[in-house]
Write a protein that holds these residues in place. Structure first.
Motif, PDB file in Angstrom:
ATOM      1  N   SER A 157       1.090  -1.113   0.084  1.00 18.54           N
ATOM      2  CA  SER A 157      -0.080  -0.189   0.088  1.00 18.54           C
ATOM      3  C   SER A 157       0.890   1.269   0.133  1.00 18.54           C
ATOM      4  O   SER A 157       1.769   1.388   0.487  1.00 18.54           O
ATOM      5  N   ARG A 158       0.510   2.053  -0.751  1.00 21.18           N
ATOM      6  CA  ARG A 158       1.296   3.405  -0.755  1.00 21.18           C
ATOM      7  C   ARG A 158       0.586   4.580  -1.574  1.00 21.18           C
ATOM      8  O   ARG A 158      -0.152   4.572  -2.571  1.00 21.18           O
ATOM      9  N   ILE A 159       1.004   5.602  -1.458  1.00 21.59           N
ATOM     10  CA  ILE A 159       0.773   6.798  -2.322  1.00 21.59           C
ATOM     11  C   ILE A 159       1.808   7.267  -2.819  1.00 21.59           C
ATOM     12  O   ILE A 159       2.870   7.544  -2.563  1.00 21.59           O
ATOM     13  N   LEU A 160       1.565   7.285  -4.362  1.00 24.54           N
ATOM     14  CA  LEU A 160       2.846   7.464  -5.077  1.00 24.54           C
ATOM     15  C   LEU A 160       2.633   8.774  -5.849  1.00 24.54           C
ATOM     16  O   LEU A 160       1.886   8.752  -6.967  1.00 24.54           O
ATOM     17  N   PRO A 161       3.369   9.830  -5.658  1.00 25.46           N
ATOM     18  CA  PRO A 161       3.191  11.139  -6.337  1.00 25.46           C
ATOM     19  C   PRO A 161       3.716  10.797  -7.624  1.00 25.46           C
ATOM     20  O   PRO A 161       4.803  10.291  -7.896  1.00 25.46           O
ATOM     21  N   LEU A 162       3.122  11.480  -8.731  1.00 26.21           N
ATOM     22  CA  LEU A 162       3.830  11.403  -9.981  1.00 26.21           C
ATOM     23  C   LEU A 162       4.654  12.554 -10.207  1.00 26.21           C
ATOM     24  O   LEU A 162       4.144  13.932 -10.672  1.00 26.21           O
ATOM     25  N   ASP A 163       5.848  12.345  -9.678  1.00 25.74           N
ATOM     26  CA  ASP A 163       6.846  13.526  -9.404  1.00 25.74           C
ATOM     27  C   ASP A 163       7.843  14.054 -10.334  1.00 25.74           C
ATOM     28  O   ASP A 163       8.553  13.010 -10.739  1.00 25.74           O
ATOM     29  N   ILE A 164       7.423  15.185 -10.975  1.00 31.67           N
ATOM     30  CA  ILE A 164       8.545  15.505 -12.026  1.00 31.67           C
ATOM     31  C   ILE A 164       9.228  16.912 -11.725  1.00 31.67           C
ATOM     32  O   ILE A 164       9.490  17.623 -12.468  1.00 31.67           O
ATOM     33  N   SER A 165       9.070  16.965 -10.192  1.00 33.23           N
ATOM     34  CA  SER A 165       9.847  18.179  -9.696  1.00 33.23           C
ATOM     35  C   SER A 165      11.378  18.414 -10.285  1.00 33.23           C
ATOM     36  O   SER A 165      11.538  19.786 -10.289  1.00 33.23           O
ATOM     37  N   ALA A 166      12.071  17.639 -10.586  1.00 33.77           N
ATOM     38  CA  ALA A 166      13.477  18.011 -11.141  1.00 33.77           C
ATOM     39  C   ALA A 166      13.553  18.517 -12.478  1.00 33.77           C
ATOM     40  O   ALA A 166      14.126  19.532 -12.583  1.00 33.77           O
ATOM     41  N   GLU A 167      12.610  17.883 -13.324  1.00 31.18           N
ATOM     42  CA  GLU A 167      12.475  18.773 -14.483  1.00 31.18           C
ATOM     43  C   GLU A 167      11.754  20.045 -14.639  1.00 31.18           C
ATOM     44  O   GLU A 167      12.042  20.897 -15.310  1.00 31.18           O
ATOM     45  N   LEU A 168      10.671  20.139 -13.792  1.00 30.55           N
ATOM     46  CA  LEU A 168      10.218  21.645 -13.493  1.00 30.55           C
ATOM     47  C   LEU A 168      11.111  22.411 -12.700  1.00 30.55           C
ATOM     48  O   LEU A 168      10.794  23.646 -12.724  1.00 30.55           O
ATOM     49  N   LYS A 169      12.255  22.234 -12.254  1.00 28.68           N
ATOM     50  CA  LYS A 169      12.968  22.837 -11.272  1.00 28.68           C
ATOM     51  C   LYS A 169      12.302  23.495 -10.031  1.00 28.68           C
ATOM     52  O   LYS A 169      12.227  24.806  -9.852  1.00 28.68           O
ATOM     53  N   THR A 170      11.211  22.618  -9.347  1.00 25.70           N
ATOM     54  CA  THR A 170      10.675  23.068  -8.442  1.00 25.70           C
ATOM     55  C   THR A 170      10.998  22.166  -7.115  1.00 25.70           C
ATOM     56  O   THR A 170      11.540  21.019  -7.276  1.00 25.70           O
ATOM     57  N   GLU A 171      10.314  22.345  -6.036  1.00 25.89           N
ATOM     58  CA  GLU A 171      10.369  21.562  -4.634  1.00 25.89           C
ATOM     59  C   GLU A 171       9.253  20.650  -5.065  1.00 25.89           C
ATOM     60  O   GLU A 171       8.317  20.907  -5.728  1.00 25.89           O
ATOM     61  N   GLY A 172       9.695  19.513  -4.897  1.00 24.80           N
ATOM     62  CA  GLY A 172       8.776  18.371  -5.128  1.00 24.80           C
ATOM     63  C   GLY A 172       7.961  17.812  -3.824  1.00 24.80           C
ATOM     64  O   GLY A 172       8.226  18.305  -2.688  1.00 24.80           O
TER      65      GLY A 172
END
Ligand code: FE2
Length: 319
Positions: free
Chosen positions: A61-76
């Motif tokens: 069980s988990r909550i999986l963020p669809l995280d592309i913060s590195a590409e967006l240059k933002t905090e994730g």
């Protein structure tokens, strides 16, 4: 002329006047070097991205963020500058919980059943239900049978602003699957449906009569693309975090920055759909959905179009 005498607050005694020390952080840019910082070296464009259903098909069980913060240059974690989409998997009997600093959370139940808890609120959810929670408190989800959900919040926007939500702008709200499907069927049966480029319903809330959106920030659509359908392109300044609920092979989206002289998307990127996948449609890009199969397909785009509408910057246009 009246002169108001204002007693100087004590804090002024301790105030340190701005001095030339500020020269370390005060900057001046020649206009042409900073007027449009959307470029790879500064503020990058929002990229295309595809998230397969294999990301949440099995495992714990988990909550999986669809995280592309590195590409967006933002905090994730972040899927766009202002929004974060997540897949949630909950094994039967398990509980997952999170407490994002957000104003709005929208959930769609891909499969399974369970209960959602937030403060004094408890609601039962099942396959095909949508529900919304304000972001002022954390939430917990339990599963009475293996469950998968898609969930979008606006935590990245609040993180960028450096703020926490101070008030819930709406009450937790559930949109049951049976009613959502009934409303979609009603839209499909409308005599004008054949003339429309899409058959869909928009989720609303009595708290937001002016924007007609699911929350004041988020916008959610429940749509169907009929068999052998070719949609005309459209664009909007909101980012779309699209979820494909179901489809047969042969369904896809074309996305691109410009239209050609025929009103088609120039040099489009093709995103092939698969049931349970998600993908990003960047803001401002022309896009159109296609179904070359013989079965209807369903999709749920979730966008920051509540906020964009409030700011009068949505700028939705159709080719
Ligand atoms: Fe769109």
């Amino acid at each position: 002329m009246t002169i108001l005498e204002i007693e100087a607050p004590e804090i002024l005694d301790d105030a340190v006047p701005a001095s030339s020390d500020d020269g370390d952080r005060a900057l001046f840019y020649e206009y042409s070097t900073a007027a449009d910082p959307i470029r790879p070296s500064l503020t990058p464009r929002i990229p295309y991205h595809f998230f397969p259903p294999s990301l949440y098909a099995d495992g714990p069980s988990r909550i999986l963020p669809l995280d592309i913060s590195a590409e967006l240059k933002t905090e994730g974690p972040a899927t766009g500058p202002g929004l974060c989409a997540n897949f949630i998997r909950i094994v039967q009997g398990d509980t997952v919980q999170a407490a994002p600093l957000a104003t709005s959370m929208v959930f769609y139940v891909l499969k399974g059943a369970g209960r959602a808890f937030q403060g004094a609120t408890e609601l039962a959810f099942g396959e095909g239900d949508f529900f919304t929670l304000p972001g002022t408190q954390g939430f917990a989800l339990t599963a009475s049978e293996d469950a998968a959900l898609y969930y979008v919040n606006d935590a990245p926007l609040l993180r960028y602003l450096g703020v926490a939500p101070s008030a819930a702008r709406f009450e937790p709200t559930i949109y049951k699957a049976a009613r959502a499907n009934e409303e979609l069927a009603k839209a499909a049966a409308d005599p004008g449906a054949a003339l429309r480029s899409r058959i869909s319903v928009l989720l609303g809330n009595t708290a937001f009569p002016l924007t007609r959106t699911v929350t004041h920030v988020l916008w959610a659509m429940y749509g169907m693309i009929g068999p052998d359908t070719m949609q005309k392109p459209h664009r909007h300044q909101s980012i779309a975090l699209d979820l494909i609920v179901d489809c047969a092979p042969g369904c896809y989206t074309l996305v691109g920055r410009d239209l050609d002289e025929n009103g088609d998307i120039r040099n489009p990127v093709k995103v092939d759909w698969e049931p349970g996948c998600a993908f990003i449609t960047p803001p401002g890009y022309w896009h159109a959905h296609f179904n070359s199969s013989d079965r209807p397909a369903r999709l749920i785009p979730i966008q920051d179009a509540g906020l964009q509408t409030y700011l009068r910057s949505l700028d939705i246009r159709f080719a």
